[in-house]
Design a protein around this motif. Structure first.
Motif, PDB file in Angstrom:
ATOM      1  N   TRP A 131      -7.782   0.714  -5.152  1.00 47.21           N
ATOM      2  CA  TRP A 131      -7.566   1.958  -6.101  1.00 47.21           C
ATOM      3  C   TRP A 131      -6.406   1.779  -7.771  1.00 47.21           C
ATOM      4  CZ3 TRP A 131      -5.539   0.146  -1.499  1.00 47.21           C
ATOM      5  CH2 TRP A 131      -4.127  -0.133  -1.222  1.00 47.21           C
ATOM      6  N   LEU A 145      -0.240 -13.686   1.738  1.00 40.94           N
ATOM      7  CA  LEU A 145      -1.544 -13.210   1.914  1.00 40.94           C
ATOM      8  C   LEU A 145      -1.360 -12.322   2.851  1.00 40.94           C
ATOM      9  CD1 LEU A 145      -4.090 -14.089   3.626  1.00 40.94           C
ATOM     10  CD2 LEU A 145      -3.316 -14.979   5.365  1.00 40.94           C
ATOM     11  N   ALA A 146       0.106 -12.665   3.428  1.00 37.64           N
ATOM     12  CA  ALA A 146       0.574 -11.008   3.950  1.00 37.64           C
ATOM     13  C   ALA A 146       0.693 -10.036   3.224  1.00 37.64           C
ATOM     14  CB  ALA A 146       1.888 -11.282   4.418  1.00 37.64           C
ATOM     15  N   GLY A 147       0.565  -9.583   1.688  1.00 34.51           N
ATOM     16  CA  GLY A 147       0.368  -8.142   0.827  1.00 34.51           C
ATOM     17  C   GLY A 147       1.816  -8.110   0.979  1.00 34.51           C
ATOM     18  N   PHE A 157      -1.107   3.685   0.266  1.00 39.15           N
ATOM     19  CA  PHE A 157       0.098   2.942   0.481  1.00 39.15           C
ATOM     20  C   PHE A 157      -0.042   1.325   0.702  1.00 39.15           C
ATOM     21  CE2 PHE A 157       0.986   2.104   4.920  1.00 39.15           C
ATOM     22  CZ  PHE A 157       0.511   3.625   5.230  1.00 39.15           C
ATOM     23  N   ALA A 161       1.689  -7.396   6.570  1.00 40.35           N
ATOM     24  CA  ALA A 161       1.156  -7.367   7.344  1.00 40.35           C
ATOM     25  C   ALA A 161       2.246  -8.852   8.604  1.00 40.35           C
ATOM     26  CB  ALA A 161      -0.136  -7.992   7.545  1.00 40.35           C
TER      27      ALA A 161
ATOM     28  N   TYR B  87      -6.276   0.463   3.750  1.00 39.49           N
ATOM     29  CA  TYR B  87      -4.663   0.589   2.888  1.00 39.49           C
ATOM     30  C   TYR B  87      -5.580   2.028   2.786  1.00 39.49           C
ATOM     31  CZ  TYR B  87      -1.356  -1.930   4.937  1.00 39.49           C
ATOM     32  OH  TYR B  87      -0.376  -2.266   5.727  1.00 39.49           O
ATOM     33  N   LYS B  88      -6.773   2.188   1.514  1.00 43.78           N
ATOM     34  CA  LYS B  88      -7.305   2.781   0.194  1.00 43.78           C
ATOM     35  C   LYS B  88      -8.096   4.002   1.948  1.00 43.78           C
ATOM     36  CE  LYS B  88     -11.249   2.235  -2.892  1.00 43.78           C
ATOM     37  NZ  LYS B  88     -11.518   1.446  -3.565  1.00 43.78           N
ATOM     38  N   ALA B  90      -7.067   4.651   4.254  1.00 44.56           N
ATOM     39  CA  ALA B  90      -5.507   5.230   5.583  1.00 44.56           C
ATOM     40  C   ALA B  90      -5.341   6.762   5.613  1.00 44.56           C
ATOM     41  CB  ALA B  90      -4.510   4.008   5.914  1.00 44.56           C
ATOM     42  N   LEU B  91      -5.018   7.051   4.465  1.00 45.83           N
ATOM     43  CA  LEU B  91      -4.612   8.075   4.402  1.00 45.83           C
ATOM     44  C   LEU B  91      -5.888   9.212   3.955  1.00 45.83           C
ATOM     45  CD1 LEU B  91      -2.141   8.104   1.271  1.00 45.83           C
ATOM     46  CD2 LEU B  91      -1.725   8.095   3.815  1.00 45.83           C
ATOM     47  N   ARG B 120      -4.996  -9.748   9.380  1.00 52.21           N
ATOM     48  CA  ARG B 120      -3.995  -9.533   8.940  1.00 52.21           C
ATOM     49  C   ARG B 120      -3.144 -10.070   7.271  1.00 52.21           C
ATOM     50  NH1 ARG B 120      -2.500  -7.682  12.455  1.00 52.21           N
ATOM     51  NH2 ARG B 120      -1.721  -9.268  14.456  1.00 52.21           N
ATOM     52  N   SER B 121      -3.781  -8.980   6.564  1.00 52.85           N
ATOM     53  CA  SER B 121      -4.169  -9.222   5.218  1.00 52.85           C
ATOM     54  C   SER B 121      -3.501  -8.022   4.045  1.00 52.85           C
ATOM     55  CB  SER B 121      -5.412  -9.075   4.745  1.00 52.85           C
ATOM     56  OG  SER B 121      -5.558  -8.101   4.446  1.00 52.85           O
ATOM     57  N   TYR B 122      -3.475  -7.802   3.269  1.00 48.76           N
ATOM     58  CA  TYR B 122      -2.857  -7.127   2.300  1.00 48.76           C
ATOM     59  C   TYR B 122      -3.302  -5.979   2.260  1.00 48.76           C
ATOM     60  CZ  TYR B 122      -7.238  -8.535  -0.675  1.00 48.76           C
ATOM     61  OH  TYR B 122      -7.540  -8.801  -0.945  1.00 48.76           O
ATOM     62  N   ALA B 123      -5.011  -5.765   2.951  1.00 48.54           N
ATOM     63  CA  ALA B 123      -5.392  -4.757   2.797  1.00 48.54           C
ATOM     64  C   ALA B 123      -5.743  -3.471   3.821  1.00 48.54           C
ATOM     65  CB  ALA B 123      -7.193  -4.817   2.149  1.00 48.54           C
ATOM     66  N   LEU B 125      -5.116  -1.649   7.138  1.00 48.29           N
ATOM     67  CA  LEU B 125      -3.814  -1.083   7.965  1.00 48.29           C
ATOM     68  C   LEU B 125      -3.152  -2.162   9.121  1.00 48.29           C
ATOM     69  CD1 LEU B 125      -1.364   1.327   7.964  1.00 48.29           C
ATOM     70  CD2 LEU B 125      -3.126   2.980   8.908  1.00 48.29           C
ATOM     71  N   GLN B 126      -2.213  -2.164   9.480  1.00 46.17           N
ATOM     72  CA  GLN B 126      -1.917  -2.706  10.730  1.00 46.17           C
ATOM     73  C   GLN B 126      -2.330  -1.974  12.464  1.00 46.17           C
ATOM     74  OE1 GLN B 126      -2.068  -6.845  10.499  1.00 46.17           O
ATOM     75  NE2 GLN B 126      -2.465  -5.713   8.690  1.00 46.17           N
ATOM     76  N   LEU B 131       0.030   5.615  11.990  1.00 42.77           N
ATOM     77  CA  LEU B 131      -0.359   6.726  11.058  1.00 42.77           C
ATOM     78  C   LEU B 131      -0.456   7.880  12.230  1.00 42.77           C
ATOM     79  CD1 LEU B 131      -2.105   6.081   7.847  1.00 42.77           C
ATOM     80  CD2 LEU B 131       0.058   7.090   7.942  1.00 42.77           C
TER      81      LEU B 131
END
Ligand code: SF4
Lengths: 188, 172
Positions: A131, A145-147, A157, A161, B87-88, B90-91, B120-123, B125-126, B131
């Motif tokens: 975004w 990698l975990a962000g 947000f 991870a 995450y994009k 999630a909300l 298991r990544s930056y993008a 939600l785990q 939420l």
């Protein structure tokens, strides 16, 4: 005469190296002439289809980035492919090729979004996957990698991870799959 | 059945007897609720394909009263989060959940919705339980339609045990 030979005779020393591997041709070219070479490929060599633009992060070496353009001839039925690469310094901007192939618009936005390479002459350089306002460029080698944590109220947000000892990576080996399978490794 | 008029008072009719069931309000309400859970199919990735499979004729989710997939959260009872929650997104998922009227339940379908799965990544939600509260987790990547139906039946068991009406009464 093959496309690579035509380019070599036309641009001479601007073509730094030619790599042939299993009938695939890759040309490593000079950054200054890259746009002209790409234009020549489209107009004279009939590479009417830009398959992909991607970028590499060679962290720790200079120049840091490498741009990769994958071209294809569709219109004349030969289906010939050509890959063109050039190196780009860390703080340099790449030349947009949106004016040559309209499809470059989104490819370049993706490169910008993931790697943070900017393009001069791009009509609308916004993020495309993450975004607007996401503070990082996640495919850079120095991004974990975990962000990382970030917060944009009401938009999105991110969190770290849990990797539980990871990242888990496979190692290439000719030994059995037991040796090859993903294990946690110290990334230092 | 005989037609009753005002002059002709209803005498005790033995034929009616077999049609009356005595029960508790909770049980009656829960029975109605559990057999008509309308899902909000929150299809976000590959798991959504299996969710569609469980609605198809072979698996036929309508046998359990949950075939009325509602794409409006206002008409839905259970949100089935089927897929990878980035995450994009999630909300947006949270917002749709907030728009669903009570009583509502949530099923996290598949590894991704339950825990982030292989991402298991930056993008990603785990787990959607970061939420919104989840009632049933379905394991699998993707879970087979049988597992979705099993999850739905577990949810029905859970609904059965709720104090739907009596929780509304205050002890004096
Ligand atoms: S759990 Fe597996 S099948 Fe389901 S969304 Fe995630 S990756 Fe796809």
């Amino acid at each position: 005469m093959s496309s690579a030979n035509t380019l070599a005779s036309q641009f001479g020393s601007a073509i730094i190296e030619q790599i042939d591997f299993r009938d695939e041709t890759t040309l490593i070219v000079d950054q200054e002439s890259a746009k002209e070479i790409l234009r020549f490929c489209r107009d004279e060599l009939k590479f009417d289809y830009l398959v992909d633009i991607s970028s590499l992060d060679n962290l720790g070496t200079e120049p840091r980035w490498e741009m990769v353009y994958e071209l294809c001839q569709l219109g004349n039925g030969t289906n010939e492919h050509l890959r063109i690469k050039y190196a780009l310094g860390e703080n340099e901007k790449a030349d947009s090729v949106c004016d040559l192939w309209a499809t470059a618009n989104w490819h370049e936005r993706e490169v910008y979004d993931m790697m943070g390479i900017e393009f001069t002459g791009h009509p609308d350089l916004r993020r495309i996957l993450m975004w607007e306002g996401f503070p990082f460029f996640p495919l850079r080698k120095d991004f974990p990698l975990a962000g990382r944590e970030s917060e944009m109220p009401d938009v999105a947000f991110t969190d770290r991870a849990p990797l539980e000892g990871g990242p888990f990576v496979t190692s290439p080996t000719s030994a059995s799959t037991v040796h090859r399978e993903p294990r946690s490794r110290d990334m230092k | 059945m005989s037609v009753m008029t005002t002059t002709q008072h209803a005498a005790y009719d033995t034929k009616v007897e077999g049609n009356i069931v005595f029960t508790q309000v909770d049980t009656a309400i829960n029975w109605m609720r559990k057999n008509s859970v309308w899902p909000m199919p929150m299809g976000l990735a590959c798991c959504a394909i299996e969710l569609m499979g469980s609605a198809s004729s072979r698996y036929d989710i309508s046998r359990f009263g949950a075939e009325v997939m509602r794409f409006s959260p206002r008409q839905a009872d259970v949100m089935i989060v089927a897929g990878t929650v980035t995450y994009k997104m999630a909300l947006a998922v949270k917002r749709i959940w907030d728009q669903m009227p009570e009583p509502k339940w949530c099923i996290a379908m598949g590894a991704c919705a339950s825990s982030g799965g292989m991402y298991r990544s930056y993008a990603v939600l785990q787990g959607i339980d970061n939420l919104i509260p989840v009632d049933v987790y379905i394991s699998g990547c993707p879970p087979r339609p049988e597992a979705v139906l099993e999850g739905l039946m577990r949810l029905q068991k859970k609904i059965e045990a709720e104090k739907s009406a009596t929780s509304q009464f205050k002890k004096s």
